[in-house]
Design an enzyme around this catalytic site. Structure first.
Site, PDB file in Angstrom:
ATOM      1  N   TYR A   1      29.119  34.920  -4.309  1.00 56.42           N
ATOM      2  CA  TYR A   1      29.430  33.495  -4.291  1.00 56.42           C
ATOM      3  C   TYR A   1      30.854  33.321  -3.781  1.00 56.42           C
ATOM      4  O   TYR A   1      31.797  33.875  -4.357  1.00 56.42           O
ATOM      5  CB  TYR A   1      29.307  32.876  -5.691  1.00 56.42           C
ATOM      6  CG  TYR A   1      29.834  31.456  -5.705  1.00 56.42           C
ATOM      7  CD1 TYR A   1      29.188  30.458  -4.981  1.00 56.42           C
ATOM      8  CD2 TYR A   1      31.000  31.125  -6.394  1.00 56.42           C
ATOM      9  CE1 TYR A   1      29.690  29.162  -4.947  1.00 56.42           C
ATOM     10  CE2 TYR A   1      31.501  29.827  -6.364  1.00 56.42           C
ATOM     11  CZ  TYR A   1      30.841  28.857  -5.635  1.00 56.42           C
ATOM     12  OH  TYR A   1      31.337  27.576  -5.588  1.00 56.42           O
TER      13      TYR A   1
ATOM     14  N   ARG B   1       0.804  -1.229   0.000  1.00 56.78           N
ATOM     15  CA  ARG B   1       0.000   0.000   0.000  1.00 56.78           C
ATOM     16  C   ARG B   1       0.837   1.279   0.000  1.00 56.78           C
ATOM     17  O   ARG B   1       0.304   2.372  -0.170  1.00 56.78           O
ATOM     18  CB  ARG B   1      -0.974  -0.025   1.188  1.00 56.78           C
ATOM     19  CG  ARG B   1      -2.151  -0.930   0.939  1.00 56.78           C
ATOM     20  CD  ARG B   1      -3.036  -1.042   2.168  1.00 56.78           C
ATOM     21  NE  ARG B   1      -2.438  -1.921   3.174  1.00 56.78           N
ATOM     22  CZ  ARG B   1      -2.853  -1.996   4.447  1.00 56.78           C
ATOM     23  NH1 ARG B   1      -3.823  -1.217   4.871  1.00 56.78           N
ATOM     24  NH2 ARG B   1      -2.271  -2.835   5.281  1.00 56.78           N
TER      25      ARG B   1
ATOM     26  N   TYR C   1      36.375  27.924 -10.811  1.00 59.02           N
ATOM     27  CA  TYR C   1      36.338  26.802 -11.752  1.00 59.02           C
ATOM     28  C   TYR C   1      36.834  27.245 -13.117  1.00 59.02           C
ATOM     29  O   TYR C   1      36.317  28.211 -13.682  1.00 59.02           O
ATOM     30  CB  TYR C   1      34.884  26.322 -11.843  1.00 59.02           C
ATOM     31  CG  TYR C   1      34.670  25.052 -12.626  1.00 59.02           C
ATOM     32  CD1 TYR C   1      35.493  23.955 -12.440  1.00 59.02           C
ATOM     33  CD2 TYR C   1      33.622  24.953 -13.535  1.00 59.02           C
ATOM     34  CE1 TYR C   1      35.268  22.788 -13.146  1.00 59.02           C
ATOM     35  CE2 TYR C   1      33.397  23.791 -14.238  1.00 59.02           C
ATOM     36  CZ  TYR C   1      34.225  22.706 -14.046  1.00 59.02           C
ATOM     37  OH  TYR C   1      34.011  21.550 -14.741  1.00 59.02           O
TER      38      TYR C   1
END
Ligand code: UD1
Ligand code: MG
Length: 516
Positions: free
Chosen positions: A372, A19, A393
């Protein structure tokens, strides 16, 4: 003869949980910091059992993997086909022929069972020298549950499943809570005699009680004072109901321990969380996993903390925080996003619309607005200007940026990592910092401003901007004149360096002090 005090725990967790309508085995559904199975196991923690056997079947591989994580000492035993709770316990005991003494059987889907209650059940069983003892509860609505059938003398006669019960038996509101203790030897003997002659064609563990009573063995009923502890989970609506009950229980516990919870109905604290005295939790607050909130810290409204530590007296407002350490008296938010390995020192600040990741922000340092900060170390008492991005990055690898102590970086800076800004250094607003800034230096790294005088009057004549410029006294003639004569020096027609230009054609002001 006194009972040997050895104890074996059997957790029944092989059922399908149809169920739930889920790809995830029912036992692995999460509930405030643990899975259903994790809660069941935690309830047995205080028993000092010699061994714990978990009967697995549906989703066996996933359940085994989870067990290896949360209870590596437990032994999973496979019940390949589920022929009922009695069959499940026989499969479990066959795997541990050495087990004697008390066998504690609980269901993996009864997460609100308290360790104290289970301990009370086992203690009562052992003290009575009973062959079997069942945990019962008096409930308003017994629908779907097994009923405790007592004789005229009030002693347990048998346990009957609802589907096999007579109308009179169905009216009984004392139910089988699904947790039991048995004497191992007498349990083994009774299990061998179980039949599946019932509505479901299954071997019922509950039939052991009738068999033992028939054999003249002493059996007991231990009534739980809080019937919610026996509630099972069969579908997601019940899971949500259990979650609300557990939330209230956890919140009550913390309020009694000296934590202020302003809106308990919207405060969700995992059972794994630790809170200090006089911590304040405001509404819509979610504290998850290995989170700790120290004394006097204020968290919320609208905060999610996952596996994070909040120091004494710190504040966290309308923010999402995961895997972070927030130092004492530090302040976070509103609208901050702290990602794993963010570390804020004492009194540090991460303000509005700021995201951090793998970033250490030293004591007293501030990142107040729109920034950031990733793969970075910011020293102590430094200020990061608004709208700064730590450019970590290069498209292939991540690189680190270090900002020293007492540095003041201008608004709208890019720190293109790897790069270092020394102690006490400044950077000018709008700078793209690609090489190291020595201690105490002012770094200016941006294009020269040029103003093309009269451009709007010539190129956008008739616009509201041009009209406003005219009203402000911009001179069409002067601009036109400059165009006619071809202007001076390197500047194109109508263009000149900003008046008062210093180094690089820029104007210094109090917000951005020049060094020379
Ligand atoms: C059972 C009891 C019922 C009691 C209720 C309390 C029986 C026959 N009935 O009913 O009297 O009121 O619990 O919640 O025991 N399981 C296995 N293998 C199986 C069958 C079940 O491991 O072959 C496990 C399930 O995963 C579950 C537990 O045993 O964790 C209980 O089984 P379930 O089918 O939920 O029994 P109930 O119908 O709830
Ligand atoms: Mg059940």
């Amino acid at each position: 003869m006194s009972q040997p005090r050895t104890r074996t725990v059997v957790v029944l967790a092989a059922g399908e949980g149809k169920r739930m309508k889920s790809a995830l085995p029912k036992m692995l559904h999460p509930l405030l910091g643990r899975t259903l199975l994790g809660h069941a196991l935690a309830a047995t923690d205080g028993l000092g059992a010699e061994r714990t056997v978990v009967v697995v079947g549906h989703g066996a591989e996933q359940v085994r993997a989870h067990l290896a994580e949360v209870a590596p000492a437990a032994t999973p035993v496979l019940q390949a086909e589920q022929h009922g709770t009695g069959h499940a316990v026989r499969v479990a005991l066959d795997a541990v022929p050495e087990a004697t003494g008390a066998v504690v059987v609980i269901s993996g889907d009864v997460p609100l069972l308290r360790p104290e209650t289970l301990d009370g059940l086992v203690t009562a069983h052992e003290a009575a020298g009973a062959a079997a003892t069942v945990l019962a509860a008096e409930v308003a609505d017994p629908t779907g549950l097994g009923r405790i059938v007592r004789g005229g003398d009030g002693q347990l006669e048998r346990i009957v499943e609802e589907r096999d019960a007579s109308p009179a038996e169905r009216a009984i509101r004392e139910i089988n809570g699904g947790s039991y203790v048995f004497d191992a030897t007498r349990l083994r003997a009774a299990l061998a005699k179980l039949s599946s002659d019932n509505d479901q064609g299954e071997e019922y563990l509950t039939d052991v009680f009738g068999l033992l009573v028939g054999a003249g063995e002493p059996v007991g009923v231990h009534v739980a004072t809080d019937a919610t502890e026996t509630l099972g989970c069969n579908d997601r609506a019940q899971l949500a109901g259990l979650r609300r009950l557990l939330r209230d229980r956890v919140n009550d516990g913390w309020m009694r321990a000296g934590v202020t919870i302003l809106d308990p109905a919207t405060t969700w604290i995992d059972v794994t969380v630790q809170l200090g005295r006089d911590a304040v939790l405001d509404q819509n607050t979610q504290l998850c996993g290995a989170t700790e909130v120290a004394e006097g810290a204020v968290v919320g409204p609208d905060v999610t903390l996952i596996d994070s530590v909040v120091g004494e007296g710190a504040t966290v407002l309308r923010s999402h925080v995961q895997g972070a350490e927030i130092g004492p008296q530090a302040s976070v938010g509103p609208y901050a996003y702290l990602r794993p390995e963010s570390r804020l020192g004492r009194n540090a600040k991460v303000g509005t619309f700021v995201e951090t990741k793998k970033a250490t922000i030293g004591a007293g340092s501030k990142v107040p607005h729109l920034s950031y900060v990733g793969d970075a170390t910011v020293g102590e008492h430094s200020n990061i200007g608004a709208a700064t991005v730590f450019v970590n990055y290069d498209g292939v690898r991540k690189h680190h940026t270090t900002i020293g102590n007492h540095a003041r970086t201008g608004a709208d800076n890019m720190f293109v990592a790897p790069v270092n800004v020394g102690d006490g250094a400044y950077t000018a607003a709008g700078s793209v910092i690609i090489s190291d800034v020595p201690p105490g230096a002012m770094a200016v790294a941006r294009g020269q401003q040029r103003n093309v005088e009269g451009w709007v009057l010539r190129k956008r004549a008739g616009t509201p901007a041009a009209e406003a410029a005219e009203r402000a006294g911009a001179e069409r003639a002067g601009a036109a004149g400059a165009e006619r004569t071809g202007a001076a020096g390197a500047a194109p027609a109508g263009e000149q360096a900003h008046p008062g230009a210093g180094e690089g054609g820029r104007r210094w002001d109090a917000r951005d002090t020049p060094t020379e």
